[in-house]
Design a protein around this motif. Structure first.
Motif, PDB file in Angstrom:
ATOM      1  N   LEU A 186       2.542 -13.799  -8.582  1.00  0.00           N
ATOM      2  CA  LEU A 186       3.445 -12.889  -7.884  1.00  0.00           C
ATOM      3  C   LEU A 186       2.913 -11.463  -7.909  1.00  0.00           C
ATOM      4  O   LEU A 186       2.998 -10.731  -6.913  1.00  0.00           O
ATOM      5  CB  LEU A 186       4.833 -12.948  -8.516  1.00  0.00           C
ATOM      6  CG  LEU A 186       5.953 -12.185  -7.805  1.00  0.00           C
ATOM      7  CD1 LEU A 186       6.162 -12.737  -6.403  1.00  0.00           C
ATOM      8  CD2 LEU A 186       7.242 -12.261  -8.611  1.00  0.00           C
ATOM      9  N   GLY A 187       2.351 -11.050  -9.039  1.00  0.00           N
ATOM     10  CA  GLY A 187       1.777  -9.712  -9.133  1.00  0.00           C
ATOM     11  C   GLY A 187       0.600  -9.532  -8.203  1.00  0.00           C
ATOM     12  O   GLY A 187       0.457  -8.497  -7.539  1.00  0.00           O
ATOM     13  N   LEU A 188      -0.283 -10.546  -8.130  1.00  0.00           N
ATOM     14  CA  LEU A 188      -1.433 -10.457  -7.231  1.00  0.00           C
ATOM     15  C   LEU A 188      -0.983 -10.451  -5.777  1.00  0.00           C
ATOM     16  O   LEU A 188      -1.513  -9.683  -4.958  1.00  0.00           O
ATOM     17  CB  LEU A 188      -2.386 -11.622  -7.490  1.00  0.00           C
ATOM     18  CG  LEU A 188      -3.616 -11.704  -6.587  1.00  0.00           C
ATOM     19  CD1 LEU A 188      -4.475 -10.454  -6.731  1.00  0.00           C
ATOM     20  CD2 LEU A 188      -4.428 -12.954  -6.881  1.00  0.00           C
ATOM     21  N   LEU A 189      -0.026 -11.313  -5.423  1.00  0.00           N
ATOM     22  CA  LEU A 189       0.444 -11.400  -4.051  1.00  0.00           C
ATOM     23  C   LEU A 189       1.039 -10.079  -3.576  1.00  0.00           C
ATOM     24  O   LEU A 189       0.813  -9.662  -2.432  1.00  0.00           O
ATOM     25  CB  LEU A 189       1.482 -12.523  -3.927  1.00  0.00           C
ATOM     26  CG  LEU A 189       2.127 -12.701  -2.556  1.00  0.00           C
ATOM     27  CD1 LEU A 189       1.086 -13.069  -1.514  1.00  0.00           C
ATOM     28  CD2 LEU A 189       3.234 -13.751  -2.620  1.00  0.00           C
ATOM     29  N   THR A 190       1.774  -9.421  -4.431  1.00  0.00           N
ATOM     30  CA  THR A 190       2.402  -8.158  -4.038  1.00  0.00           C
ATOM     31  C   THR A 190       1.399  -7.015  -4.061  1.00  0.00           C
ATOM     32  O   THR A 190       1.402  -6.150  -3.182  1.00  0.00           O
ATOM     33  CB  THR A 190       3.576  -7.843  -4.983  1.00  0.00           C
ATOM     34  OG1 THR A 190       4.478  -8.959  -4.994  1.00  0.00           O
ATOM     35  CG2 THR A 190       4.324  -6.604  -4.515  1.00  0.00           C
ATOM     36  N   SER A 191       0.506  -7.004  -5.047  1.00  0.00           N
ATOM     37  CA  SER A 191      -0.402  -5.869  -5.206  1.00  0.00           C
ATOM     38  C   SER A 191      -1.570  -5.894  -4.237  1.00  0.00           C
ATOM     39  O   SER A 191      -2.226  -4.865  -4.048  1.00  0.00           O
ATOM     40  CB  SER A 191      -0.937  -5.834  -6.644  1.00  0.00           C
ATOM     41  OG  SER A 191      -1.686  -7.008  -6.927  1.00  0.00           O
ATOM     42  N   ILE A 192      -1.867  -7.044  -3.607  1.00  0.00           N
ATOM     43  CA  ILE A 192      -2.986  -7.089  -2.667  1.00  0.00           C
ATOM     44  C   ILE A 192      -2.744  -6.133  -1.504  1.00  0.00           C
ATOM     45  O   ILE A 192      -3.682  -5.646  -0.873  1.00  0.00           O
ATOM     46  CB  ILE A 192      -3.191  -8.541  -2.155  1.00  0.00           C
ATOM     47  CG1 ILE A 192      -4.551  -8.672  -1.465  1.00  0.00           C
ATOM     48  CG2 ILE A 192      -2.074  -8.954  -1.227  1.00  0.00           C
ATOM     49  CD1 ILE A 192      -5.720  -8.558  -2.385  1.00  0.00           C
ATOM     50  N   TYR A 193      -1.486  -5.857  -1.224  1.00  0.00           N
ATOM     51  CA  TYR A 193      -1.133  -4.857  -0.201  1.00  0.00           C
ATOM     52  C   TYR A 193      -1.774  -3.514  -0.541  1.00  0.00           C
ATOM     53  O   TYR A 193      -2.362  -2.843   0.312  1.00  0.00           O
ATOM     54  CB  TYR A 193       0.385  -4.742  -0.131  1.00  0.00           C
ATOM     55  CG  TYR A 193       0.916  -3.601   0.712  1.00  0.00           C
ATOM     56  CD1 TYR A 193       1.297  -3.804   2.030  1.00  0.00           C
ATOM     57  CD2 TYR A 193       1.067  -2.321   0.177  1.00  0.00           C
ATOM     58  CE1 TYR A 193       1.802  -2.768   2.802  1.00  0.00           C
ATOM     59  CE2 TYR A 193       1.563  -1.284   0.921  1.00  0.00           C
ATOM     60  CZ  TYR A 193       1.931  -1.508   2.241  1.00  0.00           C
ATOM     61  OH  TYR A 193       2.425  -0.470   2.991  1.00  0.00           O
ATOM     62  N   PHE A 194      -1.643  -3.089  -1.802  1.00  0.00           N
ATOM     63  CA  PHE A 194      -2.196  -1.803  -2.219  1.00  0.00           C
ATOM     64  C   PHE A 194      -3.719  -1.813  -2.202  1.00  0.00           C
ATOM     65  O   PHE A 194      -4.345  -0.786  -1.916  1.00  0.00           O
ATOM     66  CB  PHE A 194      -1.693  -1.443  -3.616  1.00  0.00           C
ATOM     67  CG  PHE A 194      -0.219  -1.173  -3.681  1.00  0.00           C
ATOM     68  CD1 PHE A 194       0.321  -0.032  -3.125  1.00  0.00           C
ATOM     69  CD2 PHE A 194       0.643  -2.067  -4.295  1.00  0.00           C
ATOM     70  CE1 PHE A 194       1.673   0.225  -3.175  1.00  0.00           C
ATOM     71  CE2 PHE A 194       2.003  -1.818  -4.360  1.00  0.00           C
ATOM     72  CZ  PHE A 194       2.512  -0.671  -3.796  1.00  0.00           C
ATOM     73  N   LEU A 195      -4.335  -2.975  -2.499  1.00  0.00           N
ATOM     74  CA  LEU A 195      -5.793  -3.038  -2.530  1.00  0.00           C
ATOM     75  C   LEU A 195      -6.377  -2.775  -1.145  1.00  0.00           C
ATOM     76  O   LEU A 195      -7.269  -1.938  -0.981  1.00  0.00           O
ATOM     77  CB  LEU A 195      -6.238  -4.398  -3.063  1.00  0.00           C
ATOM     78  CG  LEU A 195      -7.757  -4.616  -3.133  1.00  0.00           C
ATOM     79  CD1 LEU A 195      -8.382  -3.627  -4.103  1.00  0.00           C
ATOM     80  CD2 LEU A 195      -8.066  -6.050  -3.559  1.00  0.00           C
ATOM     81  N   THR A 196      -5.919  -3.514  -0.135  1.00  0.00           N
ATOM     82  CA  THR A 196      -6.443  -3.303   1.219  1.00  0.00           C
ATOM     83  C   THR A 196      -6.011  -1.951   1.778  1.00  0.00           C
ATOM     84  O   THR A 196      -6.750  -1.324   2.545  1.00  0.00           O
ATOM     85  CB  THR A 196      -5.971  -4.431   2.147  1.00  0.00           C
ATOM     86  OG1 THR A 196      -4.536  -4.530   2.093  1.00  0.00           O
ATOM     87  CG2 THR A 196      -6.563  -5.758   1.724  1.00  0.00           C
ATOM     88  N   PHE A 197      -4.831  -1.501   1.404  1.00  0.00           N
ATOM     89  CA  PHE A 197      -4.355  -0.188   1.816  1.00  0.00           C
ATOM     90  C   PHE A 197      -5.297   0.898   1.298  1.00  0.00           C
ATOM     91  O   PHE A 197      -5.702   1.802   2.051  1.00  0.00           O
ATOM     92  CB  PHE A 197      -2.935   0.016   1.283  1.00  0.00           C
ATOM     93  CG  PHE A 197      -2.172   1.146   1.905  1.00  0.00           C
ATOM     94  CD1 PHE A 197      -1.096   0.904   2.733  1.00  0.00           C
ATOM     95  CD2 PHE A 197      -2.509   2.466   1.640  1.00  0.00           C
ATOM     96  CE1 PHE A 197      -0.385   1.952   3.303  1.00  0.00           C
ATOM     97  CE2 PHE A 197      -1.819   3.515   2.201  1.00  0.00           C
ATOM     98  CZ  PHE A 197      -0.742   3.255   3.041  1.00  0.00           C
ATOM     99  N   ALA A 198      -5.650   0.809   0.010  1.00  0.00           N
ATOM    100  CA  ALA A 198      -6.526   1.820  -0.586  1.00  0.00           C
ATOM    101  C   ALA A 198      -7.932   1.755  -0.008  1.00  0.00           C
ATOM    102  O   ALA A 198      -8.560   2.791   0.262  1.00  0.00           O
ATOM    103  CB  ALA A 198      -6.570   1.645  -2.099  1.00  0.00           C
ATOM    104  N   ALA A 199      -8.442   0.541   0.206  1.00  0.00           N
ATOM    105  CA  ALA A 199      -9.802   0.402   0.719  1.00  0.00           C
ATOM    106  C   ALA A 199      -9.946   0.988   2.112  1.00  0.00           C
ATOM    107  O   ALA A 199     -11.035   1.442   2.494  1.00  0.00           O
ATOM    108  CB  ALA A 199     -10.200  -1.075   0.728  1.00  0.00           C
ATOM    109  N   ALA A 200      -8.859   1.004   2.883  1.00  0.00           N
ATOM    110  CA  ALA A 200      -8.933   1.485   4.263  1.00  0.00           C
ATOM    111  C   ALA A 200      -8.664   2.978   4.395  1.00  0.00           C
ATOM    112  O   ALA A 200      -8.832   3.527   5.494  1.00  0.00           O
ATOM    113  CB  ALA A 200      -7.927   0.719   5.127  1.00  0.00           C
ATOM    114  N   GLN A 201      -8.262   3.641   3.331  1.00  0.00           N
ATOM    115  CA  GLN A 201      -7.802   5.027   3.462  1.00  0.00           C
ATOM    116  C   GLN A 201      -8.864   5.960   4.047  1.00  0.00           C
ATOM    117  O   GLN A 201      -8.645   6.626   5.051  1.00  0.00           O
ATOM    118  CB  GLN A 201      -7.339   5.552   2.104  1.00  0.00           C
ATOM    119  CG  GLN A 201      -5.944   5.131   1.720  1.00  0.00           C
ATOM    120  CD  GLN A 201      -4.895   5.622   2.694  1.00  0.00           C
ATOM    121  OE1 GLN A 201      -4.593   6.800   2.778  1.00  0.00           O
ATOM    122  NE2 GLN A 201      -4.349   4.701   3.468  1.00  0.00           N
TER     123      GLN A 201
END
Length: 624
Positions: free
Chosen positions: A260-275
């Motif tokens: 559940l933590g990985l599923l929710t946090s993957i949003y932040f990972l791709t969000f940060a990589a694209a900034q």
């Protein structure tokens, strides 16, 4: 035989009279006679209130005229003072540098005009008194300029600077040295005076077109501001929706805490990589194109999430959503800067963040009502449709504009930011605190309410709703507080340190289960997540304006990246305990939260250490 009289009419009234007289059988004399006859009828009474309003309007116009004449007189007086300043002769090779210095002097000149107009200090009167009380030698030794606290806006100074730099007739007297025994060039004087008074004349014209500008502003709000606010609203909704749908996902897919933590946090990972790439693309191609294209990725991710039948498809859909939402704030703030006047930008930025954060509000009780009727799959289908509609609205409604989007020195600018020691003093505290607030509000607060507090579904969502409201209010309160304190000489840095202490106390109250209402410390946690207002204000003091956008993106990478790590690692630690009747024990959350709190405290001590900096990439040497 009718008597003949002469009447003077204003140009608008005369034009209307000429148009009316074009009707067959109608003359100007007949129209005026009919109007006078109606005016002198016994039942035609001019109310005293109407006269009072006209007199008040006349009085206001006279006061405005007095103010404007005072500004003009000060501008003329200061222009004479600057033209008579004695400068030594310069060689031809030194003239470009002298022109640059002349631009700086003009900035000071503009500041003096504004300052004297506001304070009511007359240079003419001051000069006469000085001449009467001092000898000419004393007068010649007086400083030409004094520092003043007020300047023209950046756009006005930039426009005036470009005009002065492009006119050799204006620059050459400064470069050659204009002595008091030389007669100034009248043509150059007229050009300089027109250049200096151009901002003032522009303000007069703007006041004369208020009604038209008002309608134009509202049209821009509908065509530009609201579409980008909608995109940011969806970004916030996607960020926090997993806290509401966590229970159905756990039941249907059998997810553990780490999944559940990985599923929710993957949003932040791709969000940060694209900034950073998104920021460069927005600068190059404009916010309209980039936001409308990238938001389609969020729509595709939401559609994939809705039809997923295994964990990996859910993960891929969530990752696409994070990428699609990554341009929302960057593009929105860029659009505000491009399409709205500079004086409206701070207000519109604050409104955008506040309205967008209502997406977190929608992700609580309103989303729960939809879950009961259409389920989480139907909810994400609606979000996919909304994302497509928002992308089309931005592409079709937002004006194309006539700007030339270019990016210069991107790599050099980022190197200056990331090599500045002041940035690394700020980044750890800002990232750990704000990233923690986002990670907890987006997932683990809901799990705490369910597993530790034992709240039922309605109470849990009510607490999440209050947290979302606190997050929206926090941005407004911190922005106002920073503005008020700056007026008293207190910058945003001490305020960020105090907010961090309040954040630590709230987390400690949660960990130790202080006997308070469970929503109180969690609302403080959510409100502290709006401390980005302070972090970005601190960056504005560190770096010049041309690096402000890249500095903000550079820090935002840390915010989002830290939110990803915390959201995942908290679940990674919690899953080491065995669930009891479907709920993880209290000690699992306490230890995971405590470990994270220790890291934040270390970042806070690093932030407050008064060590002088030995160099900065983009600013002067000064201690933090």
């Amino acid at each position: 035989m009718k008597p003949r009289i002469g009447v003077y009419l204003s140009e608008p009234v005369a034009a209307r009279l000429a148009v009316a007289a074009q009707c067959p059988g109608t003359t100007k004399s007949a129209i005026i006679e009919a109007a006078l006859a109606h005016f002198f009828e016994p039942d035609h009474d001019v109310e005293a209130s109407s006269v009072d309003r006209q007199l008040n309007a006349l009085n206001q116009n006279l006061e405005q005229l007095h103010q404007e004449l005072r500004i003009v007189s000060e501008a003329v007086a200061l222009q004479a003072r600057f033209l008579l300043a004695v400068t030594p002769p310069l060689a031809a090779a030194d003239q470009p540098a002298a022109c640059t210095l002349g631009l700086a002097r003009f900035d000071e000149f503009a500041a003096q005009v504004t300052r004297r107009a506001h304070l009511g200090t007359s240079l003419i009167k001051e000069t006469i008194e000085r001449v009467n009380s001092a000898d000419p030698a004393h007068l010649a030794t007086q400083p030409v300029m004094q520092k003043g606290p007020t300047r023209f806006t950046h756009q006005e100074a930039k426009g005036v600077g470009a005009t002065v730099a492009g006119n050799k007739a204006e620059c050459s007297p400064v470069a050659r040295g204009a002595g008091v025994d030389r007669e100034p060039d009248t043509r150059a004087d007229r050009t300089a005076a027109g250049t200096i008074l151009r901002p003032l004349l522009a303000s007069w014209r703007a006041r004369g077109q208020r009604s038209r500008a008002f309608s134009t502003d509202w049209l821009l709000v509908l065509r530009v501001f609201l579409p980008f606010v909608s995109a940011y609203y969806l970004s916030f909704l996607f960020r926090t929706i997993n806290a509401t749908i966590a229970a159905p996902l756990i039941y249907e897919f059998g997810l553990g805490a780490d999944d559940l933590g990985l599923l929710t946090s993957i949003y932040f990972l791709t969000f940060a990589a694209a900034q950073i790439p998104i920021g460069i693309l927005v600068d190059r191609y404009g916010p309209r194109k980039i936001q409308s294209v990238v938001l389609m990725a969020a729509a595709a991710g939401a559609a994939l999430f809705a039809i997923s039948d295994n964990f990996w498809l859910l993960l891929l859909g969530r990752a696409l959503i994070g990428f699609g939402a990554s341009a929302a704030l960057t593009a929105g703030l860029k659009a505000v800067v491009l399409w709205f006047p500079a004086e409206q930008v701070p207000l519109l930025n604050g409104l955008m963040i506040m309205l967008g954060s209502f997406g977190a509000v929608t992700a609580t009780l309103p989303a729960e009502h939809l879950l009961g009727s259409i389920g989480w799959r139907g909810l994400f289908e609606l979000l996919a449709i909304a994302s497509v509609g928002c992308a089309l609205a931005i592409f079709l409604l937002v004006p194309t504009g006539t700007w030339s989007f270019t990016v210069k020195g991107t790599t050099i600018g980022l190197r200056m930011i990331y090599s500045d020691p002041r940035f690394w003093r700020l980044a750890p505290l800002s990232a750990t605190c704000i990233g923690t607030a986002w990670a907890l509000q987006g997932l683990w607060a809901a799990q705490w309410f369910a597993d530790v507090e034992g709240l039922d579904r309605s109470e849990l969502l009510r607490n999440l709703f209050f947290m979302a409201i606190a997050s929206s209010a926090g941005a407004l309160v911190l922005g106002i507080a920073a503005q008020k304190l700056r007026r008293h000489g207190i910058g945003p840095r001490p305020l960020l340190g105090l907010v961090a202490v309040l954040f630590f106390i709230a987390q400690l109250a949660v960990i130790l289960r202080v006997p308070l209402s469970s929503s109180v410390p969690w609302m403080i946690v959510a409100a502290c997540g709006a401390a980005t207002v302070l972090s970005y204000a601190i960056l504005a003091d560190f770096f010049p304006k041309e690096l402000a956008g890249r500095a903000t993106a550079a820090l935002n990478v840390f915010h989002i990246g830290c939110a990803f790590l915390i959201q995942y690692l908290v679940g990674f630690l919690i899953q080491y305990w065995t669930p009891q009747q479907g709920h993880y024990p209290e000690v699992a959350y306490q230890i995971a939260f405590a470990v994270n709190l220790v890291v934040q405290l270390a970042a806070w001590f690093w932030f407050i250490i008064p060590v002088p900096l030995r160099g900065g990439g983009a600013g002067s040497k000064r201690p933090l």
